[in-house]
Motif scaffolding. Sequence first.
Motif, mmCIF file in Angstrom:
data_model
loop_
_atom_site.group_PDB
_atom_site.id
_atom_site.type_symbol
_atom_site.label_atom_id
_atom_site.label_comp_id
_atom_site.label_asym_id
_atom_site.label_seq_id
_atom_site.Cartn_x
_atom_site.Cartn_y
_atom_site.Cartn_z
ATOM 1 N N PHE A 1 27.912 7.541 5.569
ATOM 2 C CA PHE A 1 28.491 8.419 4.664
ATOM 3 C C PHE A 1 29.649 8.881 5.732
ATOM 4 N N LYS A 2 30.739 9.596 5.113
ATOM 5 C CA LYS A 2 31.723 10.370 5.995
ATOM 6 C C LYS A 2 31.666 11.447 5.632
ATOM 7 N N ARG A 3 32.309 12.523 6.302
ATOM 8 C CA ARG A 3 32.422 13.848 6.178
ATOM 9 C C ARG A 3 33.773 14.426 6.654
ATOM 10 N N PRO A 4 34.604 15.214 6.431
ATOM 11 C CA PRO A 4 35.590 15.939 6.788
ATOM 12 C C PRO A 4 35.443 16.309 8.103
ATOM 13 N N VAL A 5 36.359 16.171 9.260
ATOM 14 C CA VAL A 5 36.514 16.677 10.420
ATOM 15 C C VAL A 5 36.583 18.257 10.385
ATOM 16 N N TYR A 6 37.645 18.636 9.490
ATOM 17 C CA TYR A 6 37.685 19.857 9.384
ATOM 18 C C TYR A 6 37.460 20.467 8.076
ATOM 19 N N VAL A 7 36.710 21.750 8.164
ATOM 20 C CA VAL A 7 36.624 22.175 6.516
ATOM 21 C C VAL A 7 36.863 23.549 6.730
ATOM 22 N N PRO A 8 37.221 24.381 5.490
ATOM 23 C CA PRO A 8 37.396 25.743 5.569
ATOM 24 C C PRO A 8 36.347 26.506 6.128
ATOM 25 N N ARG A 9 36.477 27.777 6.730
ATOM 26 C CA ARG A 9 35.553 28.406 7.268
ATOM 27 C C ARG A 9 34.239 28.577 6.192
ATOM 28 N N GLU A 10 33.048 28.167 6.550
ATOM 29 C CA GLU A 10 32.105 28.213 5.624
ATOM 30 C C GLU A 10 30.916 28.248 6.573
ATOM 31 N N GLU A 11 29.823 29.116 6.375
ATOM 32 C CA GLU A 11 28.722 29.270 7.180
ATOM 33 C C GLU A 11 27.863 28.069 7.113
ATOM 34 N N THR A 12 27.769 27.263 6.196
ATOM 35 C CA THR A 12 26.610 26.188 5.935
ATOM 36 C C THR A 12 27.402 24.910 6.417
ATOM 37 N N ILE A 13 28.593 24.890 6.482
ATOM 38 C CA ILE A 13 29.317 23.558 6.889
ATOM 39 C C ILE A 13 30.057 23.710 8.064
ATOM 40 N N VAL A 14 29.826 23.037 9.355
ATOM 41 C CA VAL A 14 30.494 23.287 10.462
ATOM 42 C C VAL A 14 31.795 22.495 10.715
ATOM 43 N N ASP A 15 32.846 22.919 11.583
ATOM 44 C CA ASP A 15 33.795 21.993 11.889
ATOM 45 C C ASP A 15 33.344 21.163 12.987
ATOM 46 N N LEU A 16 33.494 19.775 12.641
ATOM 47 C CA LEU A 16 33.115 18.810 13.649
ATOM 48 C C LEU A 16 33.973 18.521 14.928
ATOM 49 N N HIS A 17 35.090 19.177 14.747
ATOM 50 C CA HIS A 17 36.249 18.821 15.790
ATOM 51 C C HIS A 17 35.470 19.840 17.226
ATOM 52 N N LEU A 18 34.617 20.803 16.740
ATOM 53 C CA LEU A 18 33.932 21.512 17.955
ATOM 54 C C LEU A 18 32.922 20.637 18.148
ATOM 55 N N SER A 19 32.279 20.906 19.386
ATOM 56 C CA SER A 19 31.115 20.264 19.955
ATOM 57 C C SER A 19 29.640 21.202 19.327
ATOM 58 N N TRP A 20 28.765 20.232 19.199
ATOM 59 C CA TRP A 20 27.487 20.985 18.934
ATOM 60 C C TRP A 20 26.311 20.006 19.327
ATOM 61 N N TYR A 21 25.130 20.792 19.448
ATOM 62 C CA TYR A 21 24.049 19.976 19.844
ATOM 63 C C TYR A 21 23.578 19.126 18.411
ATOM 64 N N TYR A 22 23.182 17.977 18.466
ATOM 65 C CA TYR A 22 22.709 17.225 17.392
ATOM 66 C C TYR A 22 21.337 17.244 17.440
ATOM 67 N N LEU A 23 20.527 17.547 16.319
ATOM 68 C CA LEU A 23 19.286 17.497 15.964
ATOM 69 C C LEU A 23 18.785 16.283 15.328
#
Length: 222
Positions: A135-157
């Motif tokens: 699947f695909k999902r956008p890199v950038y999203v409007p500020r939203e608690e439950t959806i992170v911006d993927l252009h930032l770095s995150w730990y992957y679980l």
Amino acid sequence: IVIYYDYTGYPFPTAPPVDPFAKIRVDDCGKTKGCFRYGKPGCNAETCDYFLSYRRIGADVEFELSADTDGWVAVGFSSDKKMGGDDVMACVHDDNGRVRIQHFYNVGQWAKEIQRNPARDEEGVFENNRVTCRFKRPVYVPREETIVDLHLSWYYLFAWGPAIQGSITRHDIDSPPVSERVVSIYKYEDIFMPSAAYQTFSSPFCLLLIVALTFYLLMGTP
């Protein structure tokens, strides 16, 4: 297109053919996409306990997930290595044989489904006792608690487990694997993480013990 008629005599079209699920290519790992493999050394998307890949396509990130399960496989995006407050994308095998992509948010130790789902171009398959999806999902999203911006770095679980009537249940292992460091979608790596069955001699303590025993055997007893 083939036309069939129902008992009232009115025509209705057949369903359009479904394209077969294209197998996940692992030879692209570390080159045109990033990959995480968890399981036996040398495993691929069809043999790893868990597999994930990611790559940027325009304004989107394409994810591919696969796991040795008949229930669900998921990836969570977290600010730390612990479960809780995480954006989660899961591919769930339901009772009708379909694989659906769902969006969750970890509240403490349980996952709450979020109706706003950023996934698109979804496809999935259940074959050989494995759930596999893309699947695909956008890199950038409007500020939203439950959806992170993927252009930032995150730990992957990384998690997978059984499902009951299309609803996810507790993951298969008590301590699911987590990326060692934060992941950037702008950096493609091919990272292997051995499962518990292959971690016996990987810890520093075990290596030290092996060295000590080898030295003892070579020197002999006094």
